[in-house]
Design a protein around this motif. Sequence first.
Motif, PDB file in Angstrom:
ATOM      1  N   LEU A 222      67.037  43.209  48.939  1.00 41.15           N
ATOM      2  CA  LEU A 222      68.293  42.994  49.658  1.00 41.15           C
ATOM      3  C   LEU A 222      68.605  41.516  49.885  1.00 41.15           C
ATOM      4  N   PHE A 223      67.547  40.716  50.003  1.00 42.64           N
ATOM      5  CA  PHE A 223      67.764  39.309  50.318  1.00 42.64           C
ATOM      6  C   PHE A 223      67.596  38.391  49.105  1.00 42.64           C
ATOM      7  N   ALA A 224      67.559  39.010  47.908  1.00 40.82           N
ATOM      8  CA  ALA A 224      67.275  38.233  46.698  1.00 40.82           C
ATOM      9  C   ALA A 224      68.301  37.111  46.498  1.00 40.82           C
ATOM     10  N   ARG A 225      69.571  37.375  46.878  1.00 42.64           N
ATOM     11  CA  ARG A 225      70.622  36.387  46.610  1.00 42.64           C
ATOM     12  C   ARG A 225      70.713  35.300  47.683  1.00 42.64           C
ATOM     13  N   LEU A 226      69.911  35.429  48.738  1.00 48.31           N
ATOM     14  CA  LEU A 226      70.011  34.447  49.832  1.00 48.31           C
ATOM     15  C   LEU A 226      69.305  33.147  49.466  1.00 48.31           C
ATOM     16  N   GLY A 227      69.841  32.069  49.984  1.00 54.07           N
ATOM     17  CA  GLY A 227      69.208  30.774  49.772  1.00 54.07           C
ATOM     18  C   GLY A 227      68.091  30.562  50.770  1.00 54.07           C
ATOM     19  N   ALA A 228      67.363  29.448  50.575  1.00 55.51           N
ATOM     20  CA  ALA A 228      66.203  29.162  51.427  1.00 55.51           C
ATOM     21  C   ALA A 228      66.610  29.061  52.895  1.00 55.51           C
ATOM     22  N   GLU A 229      67.770  28.477  53.143  1.00 55.38           N
ATOM     23  CA  GLU A 229      68.202  28.262  54.539  1.00 55.38           C
ATOM     24  C   GLU A 229      68.472  29.588  55.252  1.00 55.38           C
ATOM     25  N   GLU A 230      69.154  30.517  54.489  1.00 51.16           N
ATOM     26  CA  GLU A 230      69.465  31.811  55.103  1.00 51.16           C
ATOM     27  C   GLU A 230      68.206  32.634  55.344  1.00 51.16           C
ATOM     28  N   LYS A 231      67.295  32.510  54.377  1.00 53.00           N
ATOM     29  CA  LYS A 231      66.039  33.252  54.560  1.00 53.00           C
ATOM     30  C   LYS A 231      65.284  32.699  55.768  1.00 53.00           C
ATOM     31  N   ALA A 232      65.318  31.394  55.913  1.00 48.19           N
ATOM     32  CA  ALA A 232      64.643  30.784  57.065  1.00 48.19           C
ATOM     33  C   ALA A 232      65.294  31.266  58.352  1.00 48.19           C
ATOM     34  N   TYR A 233      66.628  31.425  58.313  1.00 46.29           N
ATOM     35  CA  TYR A 233      67.340  31.919  59.492  1.00 46.29           C
ATOM     36  C   TYR A 233      66.857  33.340  59.834  1.00 46.29           C
ATOM     37  N   LEU A 234      66.764  34.177  58.766  1.00 45.17           N
ATOM     38  CA  LEU A 234      66.301  35.558  58.996  1.00 45.17           C
ATOM     39  C   LEU A 234      64.884  35.588  59.562  1.00 45.17           C
ATOM     40  N   ALA A 235      64.034  34.733  58.986  1.00 42.76           N
ATOM     41  CA  ALA A 235      62.635  34.679  59.449  1.00 42.76           C
ATOM     42  C   ALA A 235      62.586  34.292  60.917  1.00 42.76           C
ATOM     43  N   ASP A 236      63.519  33.463  61.315  1.00 40.96           N
ATOM     44  CA  ASP A 236      63.590  33.030  62.712  1.00 40.96           C
ATOM     45  C   ASP A 236      63.959  34.177  63.633  1.00 40.96           C
ATOM     46  N   MET A 237      64.837  35.030  63.122  1.00 41.47           N
ATOM     47  CA  MET A 237      65.368  36.122  63.946  1.00 41.47           C
ATOM     48  C   MET A 237      64.458  37.354  63.941  1.00 41.47           C
ATOM     49  N   ALA A 238      63.604  37.456  62.931  1.00 38.52           N
ATOM     50  CA  ALA A 238      62.806  38.688  62.757  1.00 38.52           C
ATOM     51  C   ALA A 238      61.795  38.872  63.887  1.00 38.52           C
ATOM     52  N   ARG A 239      61.565  40.133  64.255  1.00 39.86           N
ATOM     53  CA  ARG A 239      60.560  40.480  65.263  1.00 39.86           C
ATOM     54  C   ARG A 239      59.611  41.515  64.669  1.00 39.86           C
ATOM     55  N   PRO A 240      58.307  41.362  64.891  1.00 37.06           N
ATOM     56  CA  PRO A 240      57.365  42.327  64.285  1.00 37.06           C
ATOM     57  C   PRO A 240      57.471  43.709  64.953  1.00 37.06           C
TER      58      PRO A 240
ATOM     59  N   GLU B 172      78.479  36.747  58.076  1.00 34.16           N
ATOM     60  CA  GLU B 172      79.633  35.850  58.218  1.00 34.16           C
ATOM     61  C   GLU B 172      79.399  34.588  57.385  1.00 34.16           C
ATOM     62  N   ARG B 173      78.144  34.163  57.328  1.00 32.00           N
ATOM     63  CA  ARG B 173      77.847  32.984  56.506  1.00 32.00           C
ATOM     64  C   ARG B 173      77.929  33.309  55.023  1.00 32.00           C
ATOM     65  N   ARG B 174      77.411  34.495  54.657  1.00 31.59           N
ATOM     66  CA  ARG B 174      77.370  34.875  53.228  1.00 31.59           C
ATOM     67  C   ARG B 174      78.000  36.239  53.043  1.00 31.59           C
ATOM     68  N   PRO B 175      79.360  36.307  53.035  1.00 28.38           N
ATOM     69  CA  PRO B 175      80.015  37.634  52.977  1.00 28.38           C
ATOM     70  C   PRO B 175      79.658  38.415  51.721  1.00 28.38           C
ATOM     71  N   GLU B 176      79.235  37.724  50.617  1.00 32.04           N
ATOM     72  CA  GLU B 176      78.942  38.477  49.386  1.00 32.04           C
ATOM     73  C   GLU B 176      77.763  39.439  49.553  1.00 32.04           C
ATOM     74  N   ILE B 177      76.982  39.220  50.600  1.00 30.22           N
ATOM     75  CA  ILE B 177      75.842  40.119  50.837  1.00 30.22           C
ATOM     76  C   ILE B 177      76.333  41.542  51.133  1.00 30.22           C
ATOM     77  N   ALA B 178      77.550  41.633  51.721  1.00 27.68           N
ATOM     78  CA  ALA B 178      78.129  42.949  52.006  1.00 27.68           C
ATOM     79  C   ALA B 178      78.288  43.738  50.718  1.00 27.68           C
ATOM     80  N   GLN B 179      78.627  43.003  49.639  1.00 29.38           N
ATOM     81  CA  GLN B 179      78.818  43.656  48.348  1.00 29.38           C
ATOM     82  C   GLN B 179      77.489  44.244  47.832  1.00 29.38           C
TER      83      GLN B 179
END
Length: 510
Positions: free
Chosen positions: A349-367, A453-460
């Motif tokens: 699902l996150f294959a198209r994300l850049g390093a910055e967005e992935k870092a953002y997700l990693a920041d938000m993730a909770r185990p 909102e940052r990467r609307p193409e992910i909705a696709q």
Amino acid sequence: MTGALRLLIPFFLGLVLLAALFRLVPRAPRRRLRRSGILLVLYALILLALFIAHEASAESVAGGLAYAAYTLELLLVINMAALTLFDLLLHGMGWDYPDILHDLAVGAAYLIAAGWLMHRSGFNITSIVATSAVVTAVIGLALQATLGNLVGGLALRADDSIREGDWVELENKSQGQVKQIRWRHTVIETRDWDTMIVPNAQLLAQTIRVLGRRNDEVVPHRMTVLFCVDFRFSPSQVIQVVDDALRSAPIAGVAAEPAPNSVCFDLARENRDSVALYGSRYWLNNLAADDRTSSFVRERIHAALRRAQIPLAMPATAIFLSQDDPERVERKRQRERATYLDALQDVELFARLGAEEKAYLADMARPAPFCAGELITRQGATAHWLYVLTKGQAEVRVADADGHARKVADLKAPSFFGEMALMTGSPREATVVAVSDVECLRLDKDDFKRLMERRPEIAQDISAILAQRRVELLAARQGLDAEAKDQQMVSERGELLAAIREFFGLRGEN
Ligand code: CMP
């Protein structure tokens, strides 16, 4: 006198005959034969004394001696009859009668003989007993304990609650095997080669545990071996490792059925020690060898844990005093973020994300760990999270038209789920259950919305995956064929994309 001598010879011959018969009957116990022998010798001595008294014309002494000789004749008759009936006949027939039965029968015969002797000497026993209330009370008091034990012995025999050979545990926790239930006490042999003599009345007054017997059948006795492991190791892993080892090959003294199993008793021993407490239960075949068998079981557990590199914890109490300085908190956060980022790298699902967005997700993730069998999402529930499966396996189930849960898909790490309800605002479409212990990362709806909102193409991307999953769910619920599935796919995708955009308030240019 000659009459008495005439009796001495038959008694003597009778005893010799009995002794000979005892040799022929292999199981007959000879211990009581000696008592009759002693009585016969005593009888012969009294007869001799009687003869001398007659010769010396000491008539009053002779009278007393004649009375004693008569008493001994009665005792001899009773003893020899008991020998013949109990020790020869009943033992010879293979009936292992309880000793108490013999003692009671002989005791009753003695009482009757005493009554007969008193009657013969002119005593009126009935009037003595009836009139002398004091004597009766004194005898009653004196015999109170003995009678209690005697009745206890009889009760134990009669209700068969404890049998010779049973393993028992008394209220004081001492254990042993019942060897004999005698008329006054019960003999219990302990594993330490000691003998406990427990008065029957006392035995009846307490709660006794009969070990390894249920519904009148001998069954293996359950034992528990305790051990401690650092609570940071998952209980399901520890239990799996230990159970596999205990069941892998037979252990001397341990029953194959029921198979050994382990449980986690506590996550902090006695709510204070910083270790988890486990118990491995196994069923003991031979109650005499409890310690030895427990030791074999402990050897297995020890080796299995070492192989799995799970150290046995020393009982320990740890008091953590850590100063939460900002640097330390940041270091910890960085470590976690790196681990989460690593886990997110492989998710489709996150294959198209850049390093910055992935870092953002990693920041938000909770185990979010779950153990095998746990429900992660429930069909129909309101959604708050998107789940990224980083370790383990889960199963997607959906209720069909009849309400039966049907498996729709398997999810294997790395994967994700819980996106459908989250993206469209509808309730959870399916139930997801952990098949093994799983590790998940959770992303909350608002964080995910910010990413879109940052990467609307992910909705696709999501709408494509969502459409496919949704069609599979529909197929499971309504039984669609391949062609219907393809058609459904096209319409679902367009509808879903619109629904996602609307739900998240995204613009429609992409
Ligand atoms: P959601 O409806 O939020 O909660 C249940 C989840 O199960 C759902 O999102 C999907 O992520 C997941 N799911 C449903 N159907 C499938 C499928 N066919 N394959 C994989 N995952 C599915």
